[in-house]
Design a protein around this motif. Structure first.
Motif, PDB file in Angstrom:
ATOM      1  N   HIS A 158      11.555   5.979  -6.732  1.00 42.02           N
ATOM      2  CA  HIS A 158      10.425   6.847  -6.411  1.00 42.02           C
ATOM      3  C   HIS A 158       9.103   6.105  -6.603  1.00 42.02           C
ATOM      4  CE1 HIS A 158       7.577  10.175  -6.474  1.00 42.02           C
ATOM      5  NE2 HIS A 158       7.220   9.806  -7.696  1.00 42.02           N
ATOM      6  N   TYR A 159       8.945   5.459  -7.771  1.00 46.56           N
ATOM      7  CA  TYR A 159       7.718   4.742  -8.037  1.00 46.56           C
ATOM      8  C   TYR A 159       7.559   3.550  -7.095  1.00 46.56           C
ATOM      9  CZ  TYR A 159       7.279   7.429 -12.363  1.00 46.56           C
ATOM     10  OH  TYR A 159       7.145   8.447 -13.274  1.00 46.56           O
ATOM     11  N   PHE A 160       8.671   2.896  -6.790  1.00 45.86           N
ATOM     12  CA  PHE A 160       8.639   1.727  -5.919  1.00 45.86           C
ATOM     13  C   PHE A 160       8.142   2.109  -4.520  1.00 45.86           C
ATOM     14  CE2 PHE A 160      10.957  -1.201  -2.981  1.00 45.86           C
ATOM     15  CZ  PHE A 160      10.335  -2.376  -3.364  1.00 45.86           C
ATOM     16  N   GLU A 161       8.723   3.160  -3.946  1.00 49.23           N
ATOM     17  CA  GLU A 161       8.308   3.580  -2.607  1.00 49.23           C
ATOM     18  C   GLU A 161       6.869   4.099  -2.614  1.00 49.23           C
ATOM     19  OE1 GLU A 161      11.246   6.303  -1.218  1.00 49.23           O
ATOM     20  OE2 GLU A 161      12.729   4.716  -0.842  1.00 49.23           O
ATOM     21  N   GLN A 162       6.465   4.735  -3.691  1.00 52.21           N
ATOM     22  CA  GLN A 162       5.084   5.188  -3.818  1.00 52.21           C
ATOM     23  C   GLN A 162       4.125   4.001  -3.792  1.00 52.21           C
ATOM     24  OE1 GLN A 162       3.530   8.534  -6.671  1.00 52.21           O
ATOM     25  NE2 GLN A 162       3.475   6.625  -7.817  1.00 52.21           N
ATOM     26  N   ALA A 163       4.502   2.935  -4.488  1.00 52.03           N
ATOM     27  CA  ALA A 163       3.662   1.736  -4.507  1.00 52.03           C
ATOM     28  C   ALA A 163       3.556   1.129  -3.112  1.00 52.03           C
ATOM     29  CB  ALA A 163       4.227   0.720  -5.491  1.00 52.03           C
ATOM     30  N   LEU A 164       4.685   1.063  -2.394  1.00 54.31           N
ATOM     31  CA  LEU A 164       4.680   0.475  -1.056  1.00 54.31           C
ATOM     32  C   LEU A 164       3.783   1.242  -0.102  1.00 54.31           C
ATOM     33  CD1 LEU A 164       8.437  -0.419  -0.390  1.00 54.31           C
ATOM     34  CD2 LEU A 164       6.608  -1.937  -1.096  1.00 54.31           C
ATOM     35  N   ASN A 165       3.697   2.545  -0.277  1.00 58.13           N
ATOM     36  CA  ASN A 165       2.989   3.383   0.688  1.00 58.13           C
ATOM     37  C   ASN A 165       1.541   3.684   0.323  1.00 58.13           C
ATOM     38  OD1 ASN A 165       5.062   3.964   2.736  1.00 58.13           O
ATOM     39  ND2 ASN A 165       6.161   4.899   1.037  1.00 58.13           N
ATOM     40  N   GLN A 166       1.132   3.362  -0.910  1.00 58.91           N
ATOM     41  CA  GLN A 166      -0.223   3.727  -1.320  1.00 58.91           C
ATOM     42  C   GLN A 166      -1.116   2.554  -1.702  1.00 58.91           C
ATOM     43  OE1 GLN A 166      -0.462   7.023  -4.094  1.00 58.91           O
ATOM     44  NE2 GLN A 166       1.375   7.977  -3.267  1.00 58.91           N
ATOM     45  N   ALA A 167      -0.543   1.385  -1.971  1.00 57.44           N
ATOM     46  CA  ALA A 167      -1.378   0.224  -2.277  1.00 57.44           C
ATOM     47  C   ALA A 167      -2.100  -0.232  -1.012  1.00 57.44           C
ATOM     48  CB  ALA A 167      -0.518  -0.902  -2.840  1.00 57.44           C
ATOM     49  N   ASP A 168      -3.222  -0.904  -1.184  1.00 53.32           N
ATOM     50  CA  ASP A 168      -3.995  -1.379  -0.038  1.00 53.32           C
ATOM     51  C   ASP A 168      -3.381  -2.606   0.605  1.00 53.32           C
ATOM     52  OD1 ASP A 168      -6.601   0.331  -0.076  1.00 53.32           O
ATOM     53  OD2 ASP A 168      -6.236  -0.208  -2.161  1.00 53.32           O
ATOM     54  N   ALA A 206      12.599 -13.439   1.846  1.00 52.53           N
ATOM     55  CA  ALA A 206      13.763 -12.588   1.597  1.00 52.53           C
ATOM     56  C   ALA A 206      13.336 -11.245   1.009  1.00 52.53           C
ATOM     57  CB  ALA A 206      14.733 -13.293   0.646  1.00 52.53           C
ATOM     58  N   ILE A 207      12.392 -11.256   0.078  1.00 54.76           N
ATOM     59  CA  ILE A 207      11.902 -10.001  -0.495  1.00 54.76           C
ATOM     60  C   ILE A 207      11.175  -9.188   0.576  1.00 54.76           C
ATOM     61  CG2 ILE A 207      10.292  -8.998  -2.169  1.00 54.76           C
ATOM     62  CD1 ILE A 207      10.920 -11.286  -4.026  1.00 54.76           C
ATOM     63  N   ARG A 208      10.373  -9.862   1.387  1.00 53.28           N
ATOM     64  CA  ARG A 208       9.654  -9.141   2.444  1.00 53.28           C
ATOM     65  C   ARG A 208      10.638  -8.465   3.398  1.00 53.28           C
ATOM     66  NH1 ARG A 208       8.326  -8.815   7.389  1.00 53.28           N
ATOM     67  NH2 ARG A 208       9.695 -10.551   7.948  1.00 53.28           N
ATOM     68  N   LYS A 265       6.127   1.656   6.647  1.00 51.35           N
ATOM     69  CA  LYS A 265       5.590   1.312   7.965  1.00 51.35           C
ATOM     70  C   LYS A 265       4.417   0.344   7.866  1.00 51.35           C
ATOM     71  CE  LYS A 265       6.975   5.682  10.121  1.00 51.35           C
ATOM     72  NZ  LYS A 265       6.515   6.906  10.826  1.00 51.35           N
ATOM     73  N   ARG A 266       3.935   0.115   6.659  1.00 44.69           N
ATOM     74  CA  ARG A 266       2.812  -0.784   6.468  1.00 44.69           C
ATOM     75  C   ARG A 266       3.315  -2.223   6.335  1.00 44.69           C
ATOM     76  NH1 ARG A 266      -0.333   1.363   1.542  1.00 44.69           N
ATOM     77  NH2 ARG A 266      -2.011   0.135   2.452  1.00 44.69           N
ATOM     78  N   PRO A 267       2.536  -3.200   6.806  1.00 48.09           N
ATOM     79  CA  PRO A 267       3.012  -4.589   6.744  1.00 48.09           C
ATOM     80  C   PRO A 267       3.081  -5.112   5.318  1.00 48.09           C
ATOM     81  CG  PRO A 267       0.731  -4.515   7.472  1.00 48.09           C
ATOM     82  CD  PRO A 267       1.211  -3.088   7.433  1.00 48.09           C
ATOM     83  N   ILE A 268       4.153  -5.840   5.036  1.00 45.74           N
ATOM     84  CA  ILE A 268       4.285  -6.565   3.774  1.00 45.74           C
ATOM     85  C   ILE A 268       4.129  -8.042   4.105  1.00 45.74           C
ATOM     86  CG2 ILE A 268       5.825  -7.128   1.846  1.00 45.74           C
ATOM     87  CD1 ILE A 268       7.070  -4.367   2.208  1.00 45.74           C
ATOM     88  N   VAL A 269       3.334  -8.744   3.327  1.00 47.20           N
ATOM     89  CA  VAL A 269       2.949 -10.112   3.646  1.00 47.20           C
ATOM     90  C   VAL A 269       3.619 -11.085   2.677  1.00 47.20           C
ATOM     91  CG1 VAL A 269       1.007 -11.694   3.960  1.00 47.20           C
ATOM     92  CG2 VAL A 269       0.721  -9.244   4.419  1.00 47.20           C
ATOM     93  N   THR A 270       4.209 -12.136   3.210  1.00 48.91           N
ATOM     94  CA  THR A 270       4.771 -13.185   2.370  1.00 48.91           C
ATOM     95  C   THR A 270       3.655 -14.078   1.861  1.00 48.91           C
ATOM     96  OG1 THR A 270       6.818 -13.174   3.661  1.00 48.91           O
ATOM     97  CG2 THR A 270       6.426 -15.087   2.257  1.00 48.91           C
ATOM     98  N   HIS A 271       3.467 -14.076   0.555  1.00 45.12           N
ATOM     99  CA  HIS A 271       2.462 -14.942  -0.080  1.00 45.12           C
ATOM    100  C   HIS A 271       3.180 -15.663  -1.213  1.00 45.12           C
ATOM    101  CE1 HIS A 271      -1.699 -16.109  -1.102  1.00 45.12           C
ATOM    102  NE2 HIS A 271      -1.216 -16.170  -2.326  1.00 45.12           N
ATOM    103  N   ARG A 272       3.536 -16.909  -0.967  1.00 49.02           N
ATOM    104  CA  ARG A 272       4.453 -17.609  -1.862  1.00 49.02           C
ATOM    105  C   ARG A 272       3.775 -18.081  -3.143  1.00 49.02           C
ATOM    106  NH1 ARG A 272       6.025 -18.857   3.449  1.00 49.02           N
ATOM    107  NH2 ARG A 272       8.171 -18.196   3.846  1.00 49.02           N
TER     108      ARG A 272
END
Length: 414
Positions: free
Chosen positions: A153-163, A171-173, A181-188
């Motif tokens: 629950h907290y994980f999905e909340q973070a994905l959808n509400q962080a800027d 692999a994590i991305r 639906k928001r883009p996740i960016v690979t920043h190594r």
């Protein structure tokens, strides 16, 4: 630019390697002109309990405030519980130390790990009206969401509400992108890399570190837990039974006592060591090994690659973004048999091992330079502070592939 980093831990004299990647990033941002403050709460230890466990005793030795090269570090005490990340709500207790902080002297919040730091960051974002960046590092995205409905629950909340959501490996991305639906960016993960032409004197380093000049030194760096493949590695060393090999373990954990040598293969356990000493051992060793069952983007493999060290590693998490048959010695399985096979291949073909190590080193220097990555991060921060959507570009080459990777299936899921 004034930044608040939220981190579950941070290097100290007690544990100099804890979340070292957060320190590296903070120091690079500081060198580029940003003001960075770290908030990394420490579990509170009740009177008398420090005598019961070494970890609890260590917590009492961490000062509540200190500085690292001009970066201020706050380590306030909070009420901690076993398994708190999965079943508890530690962000509530961690928030108490920030309750009275008005937040006006920060421009942006950057939380490392999705929960509880990311969840705490969301609370601060709403309270202070500041943009929030969250970096996913490993188990916070790969393991915990499947183990607890609270965490998910907290994980999905973070994905959808962080800027902005960053992931330290492709692999994590790939694993987390379907959840939002928001883009996740690979920043190594980046490292402070010395000039490539600098080559340390291996013989002098061995003499300084007390390592034998004529033995094959195999290095392991990490926590001594089952999930790091420590038991399989120990069994492989027992079966190897080779007096010409010395295995050096750097790290702490419950399996340390089980690593006593039971064959002619030498084993040396050094415990937790500061990062400069870890790098010195990498420069002095003949090979590095990480037979881990789960990883995000293993910083130790990046460090070993930067040192020009041949690497044996399991193909978990983000490790295949660094290691393949062109750049190292991938394990076919996490087993004593596979470890012995890879080790024999490396030792029997020294020229090929050096060639693979050089390819890995070139890749690390191209893609994992901390200064370059910090500059990109500052660009993301600036656009968020200005109320704009960051122009997110993957920190990779045109293909994002290592030498020898299949362009149709460039990455392997953990």
């Amino acid at each position: 630019m004034r930044l608040l980093f939220l981190s579950p831990d941070f290097p100290s004299a007690v544990n100099p390697s804890a979340c070292i990647f957060v320190q590296t990033q903070a120091l690079e941002l500081k060198r580029l002109g940003a003001e960075v403050e770290i908030h990394a709460p420490t579990p509170a230890v009740l009177p008398g309990m420090a005598r019961l466990k070494p970890a609890w005793r260590a917590y009492t030795q961490i000062p509540p405030h200190y500085e690292v090269e001009g970066v201020r570090v706050a380590r306030p005490r909070y009420l901690a519980f076993p398994g708190e990340n999965l079943w508890g709500w530690p962000h509530h207790f961690k928030a108490l130390s920030l309750w009275a902080n008005p937040g006006h002297h920060y421009d942006l919040i950057h939380a490392h790990f999705a929960h509880p730091e990311g969840t705490l960051g969301l609370w601060l974002k709403r309270r202070w009206h500041k943009p929030l960046v969250i970096t996913l590092h490993g188990d916070d995205a790969n393991t915990y969401p499947q183990q607890s409905p609270h965490y998910r629950h907290y994980f999905e909340q973070a994905l959808n509400q962080a800027d902005l959501i960053l992931a330290v490996s492709e692999a994590i991305r790939q694993r987390t992108q379907p959840l939002t639906k928001r883009p996740i960016v690979t920043h190594r993960v980046g490292l402070r890399l010395p000039p490539l032409e600098q080559k340390p004197d291996k013989a002098a380093l061995r003499a300084e570190l007390g390592l034998p000049p004529d033995k094959f030194v195999l290095l392991f760096v990490g926590t001594l837990w089952k999930y790091k493949g420590v038991l399989e590695l120990a069994e492989a060393l027992r079966r190897l039974d080779d007096a010409e090999v010395l295995a050096v373990f750097i790290g702490e954990g419950p399996l340390r006592e089980s690593l006593a040598s039971t064959s002619r293969t030498g084993i040396r356990c050094l415990g937790q060591q500061p990062n400069p000493l870890v790098r010195a051992h990498m420069a002095a060793a003949d090979a590095f090994i990480l037979p881990s069952y789960r990883e995000g983007l293993p910083t130790v493999v990046v460090e070993a690659g930067a040192a020009g060290l041949p690497v044996i590693a399991s193909m978990e998490g983000g490790t295949p973004e660094l290691i393949n048959p062109q750049t190292g010695f991938p394990l076919e399985a996490i087993s004593p048999e596979a470890i012995l096979k890879a080790l024999a291949q490396l030792r029997n073909h020294p020229a090929e091992a050096i060639a693979r190590a050089r390819r890995l080193q070139a890749h690390v220097y191209q893609h994992y330079d901390a200064t370059q990555n910090a500059r990109t991060l500052l660009g993301y921060y600036q656009r968020l502070i200005e109320g704009q959507t960051p122009v997110v570009a993957q920190i990779s080459d045109a293909t994002g592939l290592l030498p020898g990777q299949n362009p149709t299936h460039p990455k392997r899921e953990p």
